[in-house]
Design a protein around this motif. Structure first.
Motif, PDB file in Angstrom:
ATOM      1  N   PHE B  86     -18.745  -6.204  39.732  1.00 55.72           N
ATOM      2  CA  PHE B  86     -17.381  -6.687  39.872  1.00 55.72           C
ATOM      3  C   PHE B  86     -16.977  -6.724  41.343  1.00 55.72           C
ATOM      4  CE2 PHE B  86     -15.924  -6.972  35.576  1.00 55.72           C
ATOM      5  CZ  PHE B  86     -16.586  -5.981  34.863  1.00 55.72           C
ATOM      6  N   CYS B  87     -16.255  -7.772  41.662  1.00 51.42           N
ATOM      7  CA  CYS B  87     -15.556  -7.873  42.924  1.00 51.42           C
ATOM      8  C   CYS B  87     -14.080  -7.615  42.623  1.00 51.42           C
ATOM      9  CB  CYS B  87     -15.778  -9.277  43.486  1.00 51.42           C
ATOM     10  SG  CYS B  87     -14.789  -9.717  44.908  1.00 51.42           S
ATOM     11  N   ALA B  88     -13.417  -6.820  43.446  1.00 53.80           N
ATOM     12  CA  ALA B  88     -11.999  -6.533  43.245  1.00 53.80           C
ATOM     13  C   ALA B  88     -11.291  -6.653  44.585  1.00 53.80           C
ATOM     14  CB  ALA B  88     -11.805  -5.132  42.668  1.00 53.80           C
ATOM     15  N   VAL B  89     -10.114  -7.268  44.577  1.00 58.13           N
ATOM     16  CA  VAL B  89      -9.405  -7.525  45.827  1.00 58.13           C
ATOM     17  C   VAL B  89      -7.967  -7.048  45.748  1.00 58.13           C
ATOM     18  CG1 VAL B  89     -10.856  -9.533  46.308  1.00 58.13           C
ATOM     19  CG2 VAL B  89      -8.646  -9.840  45.166  1.00 58.13           C
ATOM     20  N   ASP B  90      -7.410  -6.834  46.919  1.00 63.66           N
ATOM     21  CA  ASP B  90      -6.010  -6.442  47.068  1.00 63.66           C
ATOM     22  C   ASP B  90      -5.389  -7.435  48.042  1.00 63.66           C
ATOM     23  OD1 ASP B  90      -4.476  -3.761  48.947  1.00 63.66           O
ATOM     24  OD2 ASP B  90      -3.577  -5.249  47.613  1.00 63.66           O
ATOM     25  N   PRO B  91      -4.474  -8.246  47.573  1.00 60.91           N
ATOM     26  CA  PRO B  91      -3.861  -9.239  48.463  1.00 60.91           C
ATOM     27  C   PRO B  91      -3.005  -8.592  49.535  1.00 60.91           C
ATOM     28  CG  PRO B  91      -3.422  -9.747  46.166  1.00 60.91           C
ATOM     29  CD  PRO B  91      -3.983  -8.355  46.216  1.00 60.91           C
ATOM     30  N   SER B  92      -3.078  -9.099  50.743  1.00 64.79           N
ATOM     31  CA  SER B  92      -2.367  -8.494  51.862  1.00 64.79           C
ATOM     32  C   SER B  92      -0.880  -8.411  51.650  1.00 64.79           C
ATOM     33  CB  SER B  92      -2.623  -9.303  53.138  1.00 64.79           C
ATOM     34  OG  SER B  92      -3.977  -9.386  53.413  1.00 64.79           O
ATOM     35  N   TRP B  93      -0.302  -9.414  51.012  1.00 65.90           N
ATOM     36  CA  TRP B  93       1.142  -9.507  50.974  1.00 65.90           C
ATOM     37  C   TRP B  93       1.793  -8.501  50.056  1.00 65.90           C
ATOM     38  CZ3 TRP B  93       2.840 -10.698  46.107  1.00 65.90           C
ATOM     39  CH2 TRP B  93       1.918 -11.326  45.254  1.00 65.90           C
ATOM     40  N   ARG B  94       1.018  -7.736  49.295  1.00 66.53           N
ATOM     41  CA  ARG B  94       1.629  -6.799  48.353  1.00 66.53           C
ATOM     42  C   ARG B  94       2.181  -5.545  49.026  1.00 66.53           C
ATOM     43  NH1 ARG B  94       1.213  -7.678  42.976  1.00 66.53           N
ATOM     44  NH2 ARG B  94      -0.134  -9.376  42.337  1.00 66.53           N
ATOM     45  N   GLY B  95       1.756  -5.299  50.256  1.00 60.94           N
ATOM     46  CA  GLY B  95       2.306  -4.154  50.959  1.00 60.94           C
ATOM     47  C   GLY B  95       2.019  -2.832  50.282  1.00 60.94           C
ATOM     48  N   ALA B  96       3.033  -1.979  50.174  1.00 60.75           N
ATOM     49  CA  ALA B  96       2.824  -0.623  49.670  1.00 60.75           C
ATOM     50  C   ALA B  96       2.473  -0.616  48.188  1.00 60.75           C
ATOM     51  CB  ALA B  96       4.075   0.212  49.918  1.00 60.75           C
ATOM     52  N   ASN B  97       2.886  -1.631  47.439  1.00 66.23           N
ATOM     53  CA  ASN B  97       2.593  -1.662  46.005  1.00 66.23           C
ATOM     54  C   ASN B  97       1.321  -2.438  45.712  1.00 66.23           C
ATOM     55  OD1 ASN B  97       4.822  -0.145  45.266  1.00 66.23           O
ATOM     56  ND2 ASN B  97       6.143  -1.945  45.255  1.00 66.23           N
ATOM     57  N   SER B  98       0.350  -2.296  46.572  1.00 60.54           N
ATOM     58  CA  SER B  98      -0.882  -3.053  46.412  1.00 60.54           C
ATOM     59  C   SER B  98      -1.681  -2.521  45.233  1.00 60.54           C
ATOM     60  CB  SER B  98      -1.717  -2.973  47.686  1.00 60.54           C
ATOM     61  OG  SER B  98      -1.899  -1.635  48.067  1.00 60.54           O
ATOM     62  N   LYS B  99      -2.472  -3.399  44.664  1.00 60.10           N
ATOM     63  CA  LYS B  99      -3.308  -3.006  43.544  1.00 60.10           C
ATOM     64  C   LYS B  99      -4.527  -3.920  43.509  1.00 60.10           C
ATOM     65  CE  LYS B  99      -0.746  -5.916  40.297  1.00 60.10           C
ATOM     66  NZ  LYS B  99       0.226  -5.914  39.169  1.00 60.10           N
ATOM     67  N   LEU B 100      -5.618  -3.438  42.950  1.00 63.28           N
ATOM     68  CA  LEU B 100      -6.854  -4.214  42.874  1.00 63.28           C
ATOM     69  C   LEU B 100      -6.810  -5.184  41.702  1.00 63.28           C
ATOM     70  CD1 LEU B 100      -9.629  -1.571  43.626  1.00 63.28           C
ATOM     71  CD2 LEU B 100      -8.786  -3.375  45.131  1.00 63.28           C
ATOM     72  N   THR B 101      -7.176  -6.430  41.990  1.00 65.92           N
ATOM     73  CA  THR B 101      -7.383  -7.434  40.952  1.00 65.92           C
ATOM     74  C   THR B 101      -8.873  -7.697  40.851  1.00 65.92           C
ATOM     75  OG1 THR B 101      -5.242  -8.485  41.354  1.00 65.92           O
ATOM     76  CG2 THR B 101      -6.917  -9.802  40.234  1.00 65.92           C
ATOM     77  N   PHE B 102      -9.405  -7.544  39.645  1.00 66.87           N
ATOM     78  CA  PHE B 102     -10.839  -7.670  39.426  1.00 66.87           C
ATOM     79  C   PHE B 102     -11.218  -9.075  38.971  1.00 66.87           C
ATOM     80  CE2 PHE B 102     -12.799  -3.377  39.406  1.00 66.87           C
ATOM     81  CZ  PHE B 102     -11.664  -2.627  39.633  1.00 66.87           C
ATOM     82  N   GLY B 103     -12.415  -9.525  39.377  1.00 66.21           N
ATOM     83  CA  GLY B 103     -12.994 -10.719  38.803  1.00 66.21           C
ATOM     84  C   GLY B 103     -13.573 -10.413  37.427  1.00 66.21           C
ATOM     85  N   LYS B 104     -14.150 -11.430  36.801  1.00 66.29           N
ATOM     86  CA  LYS B 104     -14.694 -11.261  35.461  1.00 66.29           C
ATOM     87  C   LYS B 104     -16.069 -10.619  35.464  1.00 66.29           C
ATOM     88  CE  LYS B 104     -12.084 -14.860  33.109  1.00 66.29           C
ATOM     89  NZ  LYS B 104     -12.142 -16.051  32.232  1.00 66.29           N
ATOM     90  N   GLY B 105     -16.680 -10.526  36.614  1.00 72.96           N
ATOM     91  CA  GLY B 105     -17.949  -9.835  36.707  1.00 72.96           C
ATOM     92  C   GLY B 105     -19.159 -10.744  36.594  1.00 72.96           C
ATOM     93  N   ILE B 106     -20.274 -10.253  37.107  1.00 73.57           N
ATOM     94  CA  ILE B 106     -21.565 -10.931  37.012  1.00 73.57           C
ATOM     95  C   ILE B 106     -22.514  -9.996  36.290  1.00 73.57           C
ATOM     96  CG2 ILE B 106     -23.555 -11.804  38.325  1.00 73.57           C
ATOM     97  CD1 ILE B 106     -21.512 -12.441  40.604  1.00 73.57           C
ATOM     98  N   THR B 107     -23.061 -10.455  35.170  1.00 70.36           N
ATOM     99  CA  THR B 107     -23.979  -9.624  34.388  1.00 70.36           C
ATOM    100  C   THR B 107     -25.399  -9.833  34.896  1.00 70.36           C
ATOM    101  OG1 THR B 107     -22.558  -9.755  32.443  1.00 70.36           O
ATOM    102  CG2 THR B 107     -24.836  -9.072  32.100  1.00 70.36           C
ATOM    103  N   LEU B 108     -25.993  -8.768  35.401  1.00 70.54           N
ATOM    104  CA  LEU B 108     -27.348  -8.826  35.949  1.00 70.54           C
ATOM    105  C   LEU B 108     -28.309  -8.079  35.026  1.00 70.54           C
ATOM    106  CD1 LEU B 108     -29.384  -9.407  38.254  1.00 70.54           C
ATOM    107  CD2 LEU B 108     -28.690  -7.221  39.268  1.00 70.54           C
ATOM    108  N   SER B 109     -29.391  -8.739  34.676  1.00 73.18           N
ATOM    109  CA  SER B 109     -30.448  -8.104  33.890  1.00 73.18           C
ATOM    110  C   SER B 109     -31.730  -8.172  34.699  1.00 73.18           C
ATOM    111  CB  SER B 109     -30.637  -8.827  32.552  1.00 73.18           C
ATOM    112  OG  SER B 109     -29.479  -8.769  31.762  1.00 73.18           O
ATOM    113  N   VAL B 110     -32.320  -7.020  34.984  1.00 74.50           N
ATOM    114  CA  VAL B 110     -33.566  -6.969  35.720  1.00 74.50           C
ATOM    115  C   VAL B 110     -34.675  -6.592  34.744  1.00 74.50           C
ATOM    116  CG1 VAL B 110     -34.824  -5.952  37.636  1.00 74.50           C
ATOM    117  CG2 VAL B 110     -32.345  -6.293  37.815  1.00 74.50           C
ATOM    118  N   ARG B 111     -35.626  -7.500  34.598  1.00 76.18           N
ATOM    119  CA  ARG B 111     -36.727  -7.305  33.639  1.00 76.18           C
ATOM    120  C   ARG B 111     -37.909  -6.604  34.320  1.00 76.18           C
ATOM    121  NH1 ARG B 111     -35.835 -11.686  29.909  1.00 76.18           N
ATOM    122  NH2 ARG B 111     -33.650 -11.419  29.289  1.00 76.18           N
ATOM    123  N   PRO B 112     -38.547  -5.637  33.644  1.00 71.17           N
ATOM    124  CA  PRO B 112     -39.700  -4.943  34.252  1.00 71.17           C
ATOM    125  C   PRO B 112     -40.940  -5.841  34.314  1.00 71.17           C
ATOM    126  CG  PRO B 112     -39.328  -4.173  32.009  1.00 71.17           C
ATOM    127  CD  PRO B 112     -38.177  -5.086  32.336  1.00 71.17           C
TER     128      PRO B 112
END
Lengths: 116, 112
Positions: B86-112
């Motif tokens: 997941f990537c999560a960001v905090d927009p600059s303009w939120r100031g003191a009430n900032s919070k992380l907004t998450f993307g939907k994610g990337i599912t990674l499968s590593v096969r042996p």
């Protein structure tokens, strides 16, 4: 140091019942967050506390969800009454200062809720 | 609110391969974090990287804030790298009430 603790790890209830989740943040962390993660999506912030005060609860469905952090340490999140769409993982996180900016959030293992 | 898009949504790799995961965001940010969620659901912070480049072992990340994207590089992938990133960001303009907004994610499968 111990991580963020959450309990229970799993909960199955029927719709219209109530449920409560508990979180104990990392010692000394002033900020505590509750997130809801629905299957296939990223976590969504429900409520953010700094010490025992609410910083942001704009995405908390206040008609059924409530949260408290009375002594500025551990916290409880309650759902009453539960709906089917509340089925999700509830994640608690903590960080060491009041702003999400510049600070790393540390997550607990989550509570998986299934509403039948 | 700020939009966070991650690509590709799913990725399957053979053990030992390299990969690049991308995060685009729609507004300026003063906080960007990459997380790994393992198959048991535990979210682990990988990087705090609102700009610049960082490296930690086989993982590195670069954020080009002016162009509103961040890249996570995984080299010599291992099966333990499997999970959702997941990537999560905090927009600059939120100031003191900032919070992380998450993307939907990337599912990674590593096969042996």
């Amino acid at each position: 140091e111990a991580g963020v603790a959450q309990s229970p790890r799993y909960k199955i209830i029927e719709k219209r019942q109530s449920v409560a989740f508990w979180c104990n943040p990392i010692s000394g962390h002033a900020t505590l967050y509750w997130y809801q993660q629905i299957l296939g999506q990223g976590p969504k912030l429900l409520i953010q506390f700094q010490n025992n005060g609410v910083v942001d609860d704009s995405q908390l469905p206040k008609d059924r969800f409530s949260a408290e952090r009375l002594k500025g340490v551990d916290s409880t999140l309650k759902i009453q009454p539960a709906k089917l769409e509340d089925s999700a993982v509830y994640l608690c996180a903590s960080s060491s200062i009041g702003r999400a900016s510049r600070e790393t959030q540390y997550f607990g293992p989550g509570t998986r809720l299934l509403v039948l | 609110g700020i939009q966070v898009e991650q690509s590709p949504p799913d990725l399957i790799l053979q053990e030992g391969a390299n990969s690049t995961l991308r995060c685009n965001f729609s507004d300026s940010v003063n906080n960007l974090q990459w997380f790994h969620q393992n198959p048991w659901g535990q979210l682990i912070n990988l990087f705090y990287i609102p700009s610049g480049t960082k490296q930690n072992g086989r993982l590195s990340a670069t954020t080009v804030a002016t162009e509103r994207y961040s890249l996570l590089y995984i080299s010599s992938s291992q099966t333990t790298d499997s999970g959702v990133y997941f990537c999560a960001v905090d927009p600059s303009w939120r100031g003191a009430n900032s919070k992380l907004t998450f993307g939907k994610g990337i599912t990674l499968s590593v096969r042996p």
